[in-house]
Design an enzyme around this catalytic site. Structure first.
Site, PDB file in Angstrom:
ATOM      1  N   HIS A  91       6.758  10.341  18.432  1.00  0.00           N
ATOM      2  CA  HIS A  91       6.166  10.843  17.190  1.00  0.00           C
ATOM      3  C   HIS A  91       4.977   9.994  16.734  1.00  0.00           C
ATOM      4  O   HIS A  91       4.164  10.448  15.942  1.00  0.00           O
ATOM      5  CB  HIS A  91       7.203  10.867  16.072  1.00  0.00           C
ATOM      6  CG  HIS A  91       8.386  11.740  16.366  1.00  0.00           C
ATOM      7  ND1 HIS A  91       8.320  13.116  16.386  1.00  0.00           N
ATOM      8  CD2 HIS A  91       9.669  11.430  16.666  1.00  0.00           C
ATOM      9  CE1 HIS A  91       9.509  13.616  16.686  1.00  0.00           C
ATOM     10  NE2 HIS A  91      10.348  12.615  16.855  1.00  0.00           N
ATOM     11  N   HIS A 118       3.656   1.417  12.151  1.00  0.00           N
ATOM     12  CA  HIS A 118       3.326   2.606  12.928  1.00  0.00           C
ATOM     13  C   HIS A 118       2.155   3.301  12.246  1.00  0.00           C
ATOM     14  O   HIS A 118       1.726   2.907  11.153  1.00  0.00           O
ATOM     15  CB  HIS A 118       4.536   3.542  13.034  1.00  0.00           C
ATOM     16  CG  HIS A 118       5.023   4.027  11.704  1.00  0.00           C
ATOM     17  ND1 HIS A 118       5.968   3.347  10.963  1.00  0.00           N
ATOM     18  CD2 HIS A 118       4.678   5.112  10.959  1.00  0.00           C
ATOM     19  CE1 HIS A 118       6.184   3.988   9.829  1.00  0.00           C
ATOM     20  NE2 HIS A 118       5.411   5.060   9.802  1.00  0.00           N
ATOM     21  N   HIS A 120      -0.209   7.188  11.589  1.00  0.00           N
ATOM     22  CA  HIS A 120      -0.280   8.643  11.547  1.00  0.00           C
ATOM     23  C   HIS A 120      -1.750   9.028  11.661  1.00  0.00           C
ATOM     24  O   HIS A 120      -2.605   8.418  11.010  1.00  0.00           O
ATOM     25  CB  HIS A 120       0.307   9.172  10.232  1.00  0.00           C
ATOM     26  CG  HIS A 120       1.741   8.791  10.026  1.00  0.00           C
ATOM     27  ND1 HIS A 120       2.787   9.601  10.414  1.00  0.00           N
ATOM     28  CD2 HIS A 120       2.302   7.675   9.482  1.00  0.00           C
ATOM     29  CE1 HIS A 120       3.935   9.013  10.122  1.00  0.00           C
ATOM     30  NE2 HIS A 120       3.666   7.832   9.552  1.00  0.00           N
ATOM     31  N   GLU A 130      -1.586  10.565   5.923  1.00  0.00           N
ATOM     32  CA  GLU A 130      -0.513  11.282   5.236  1.00  0.00           C
ATOM     33  C   GLU A 130      -0.803  11.385   3.747  1.00  0.00           C
ATOM     34  O   GLU A 130      -0.802  12.472   3.177  1.00  0.00           O
ATOM     35  CB  GLU A 130       0.819  10.580   5.497  1.00  0.00           C
ATOM     36  CG  GLU A 130       1.224  10.636   6.960  1.00  0.00           C
ATOM     37  CD  GLU A 130       2.726  10.617   7.155  1.00  0.00           C
ATOM     38  OE1 GLU A 130       3.263  11.593   7.685  1.00  0.00           O
ATOM     39  OE2 GLU A 130       3.347   9.601   6.786  1.00  0.00           O
ATOM     40  N   HIS A 143       1.191   2.246   8.364  1.00  0.00           N
ATOM     41  CA  HIS A 143       2.345   1.922   7.528  1.00  0.00           C
ATOM     42  C   HIS A 143       3.002   0.657   8.056  1.00  0.00           C
ATOM     43  O   HIS A 143       3.515   0.635   9.177  1.00  0.00           O
ATOM     44  CB  HIS A 143       3.370   3.060   7.543  1.00  0.00           C
ATOM     45  CG  HIS A 143       2.903   4.311   6.878  1.00  0.00           C
ATOM     46  ND1 HIS A 143       3.497   5.547   7.073  1.00  0.00           N
ATOM     47  CD2 HIS A 143       1.879   4.515   5.998  1.00  0.00           C
ATOM     48  CE1 HIS A 143       2.870   6.448   6.345  1.00  0.00           C
ATOM     49  NE2 HIS A 143       1.891   5.856   5.685  1.00  0.00           N
ATOM     50  N   THR A 226       8.472   9.228   5.435  1.00  0.00           N
ATOM     51  CA  THR A 226       7.666  10.440   5.644  1.00  0.00           C
ATOM     52  C   THR A 226       8.059  11.190   6.910  1.00  0.00           C
ATOM     53  O   THR A 226       7.356  12.092   7.341  1.00  0.00           O
ATOM     54  CB  THR A 226       6.164  10.101   5.692  1.00  0.00           C
ATOM     55  OG1 THR A 226       5.905   9.242   6.811  1.00  0.00           O
ATOM     56  CG2 THR A 226       5.712   9.428   4.411  1.00  0.00           C
ATOM     57  N   THR A 227       9.195  10.808   7.508  1.00  0.00           N
ATOM     58  CA  THR A 227       9.778  11.547   8.623  1.00  0.00           C
ATOM     59  C   THR A 227      11.273  11.687   8.349  1.00  0.00           C
ATOM     60  O   THR A 227      11.842  10.893   7.601  1.00  0.00           O
ATOM     61  CB  THR A 227       9.580  10.818   9.968  1.00  0.00           C
ATOM     62  OG1 THR A 227      10.147   9.507   9.886  1.00  0.00           O
ATOM     63  CG2 THR A 227       8.101  10.725  10.334  1.00  0.00           C
TER      64      THR A 227
END
Length: 305
Positions: A91, A118, A120, A130, A143, A226-227
């Protein structure tokens, strides 16, 4: 046309197919061949994702409230270089961090130790953050995840409503490459496939984020992961000062692959409703803005403009 109709029909019933499996995905992953719970159906994968305090959000700056307790952070061992692993987890890109790295102050209730970071991103350097600021979506978002210092694992920390603190940083496109990012960027070529990992050394958190003197302007709110499972146990801090990366560096993230070997792009959850939550801002942003106006007024008065 017939194939398109079939795909639409499959998409409409995808949540029933996927709910049992608990399979979640980003919108960019959904195809006729790979039906999964896209962000609007994440509550089918985990009921927490339908909560009232979800992340990310759009920050409307004029509606933020100044909070004098949001003083500068104290970063401990952020400058320390470390050796670690970097992984394509299917992901995102995830990097494990040494727990000796901590943050405190910044309006936090206690000291938090680093766990991992990680990112995004969008598609080949396009919009991909995000969180958004006044509707603006940046190319990528970092993040850095921390948990309260007395916890030994993230799962336990997530059972505490304030157990996790995430520092969020936006990226902006720059003309030249950010050389400080080279060890990290160079490692991406070794983890293109899902579950691939490699070692990375000679890197520190300090070299990945803006200088500490530029980290006094930030926003704060209470939210969630957020996941999935979207646990509402996160104190969010989003810094104003973006990190520069060249378009070429940003595009390299899109060379990574999902489990089906398709390009890993659009790895962001759409913004969620505030549901009455208040977003706070540190005082520094207002002070800097006032200083800028004072300088502008002085220049105008002296006839230098």
């Amino acid at each position: 046309m017939q194939q398109l109709t079939v795909c639409v029909l499959l998409a409409s019933c995808a949540w029933t197919v996927c709910a049992a499996a608990g399979d979640w995905c980003y919108q960019s992953q959904f195809t006729c061949d790979h039906q999964c719970n896209t962000p609007d159906k994440w509550n089918k994968a985990n009921s927490n994702c339908a909560g009232k305090n979800q992340s990310p959000i759009n920050i409307v700056t004029r509606k933020t409230v100044k909070d004098k307790t949001l003083i500068p952070f104290k970063f401990i061992n952020y400058e320390q270089k470390f050796r670690t692993s970097i992984k394509n987890n299917g992901h995102s890109v995830q990097v494990v961090l040494p727990h000796l790295t901590t943050i405190s102050d910044g309006g936090l209730p206690t000291t938090y130790k680093a766990v991992q970071f990680h990112l995004h991103w969008g598609n080949n350097g396009g919009p991909g953050s995000e969180h958004t600021i006044d509707g603006e979506q940046y190319p990528m978002e970092l993040h850095i995840v921390h948990m309260k210092h007395h916890y030994t694992d993230l799962g336990t920390a997530l059972s505490d409503p304030e157990g996790v603190a995430v520092l969020g940083f936006f990226y902006k496109r720059s003309v030249g490459a950010n050389r400080k990012y080279e060890p990290f960027i160079n490692a991406l070529g070794s983890i293109r496939a899902t579950n691939a990992n490699t070692s990375m050394s000679g890197i520190s958190l300090t070299q990945l984020i803006p200088p500490e003197q530029n980290l006094t302007n930030y926003y704060r709110y209470k939210g969630s992961l957020t996941t999935p499972g979207c646990t509402e146990a996160v104190i969010w801090t989003l810094f104003e000062d973006p990190i520069p990366l060249s378009m070429e560096q940003l595009q390299l993230f899109s060379n990574l692959q999902f489990h089906d070997r398709k390009p890993m792009v659009g790895t962001f959850r759409p913004v969620q409703p505030l549901n009455g939550r208040q977003v706070f801002r540190s005082g520094s942003a207002v002070i800097l803005a006032s200083s800028a106006l004072l300088v502008a007024a002085t220049v105008t008065a002296l006839g230098l403009f």
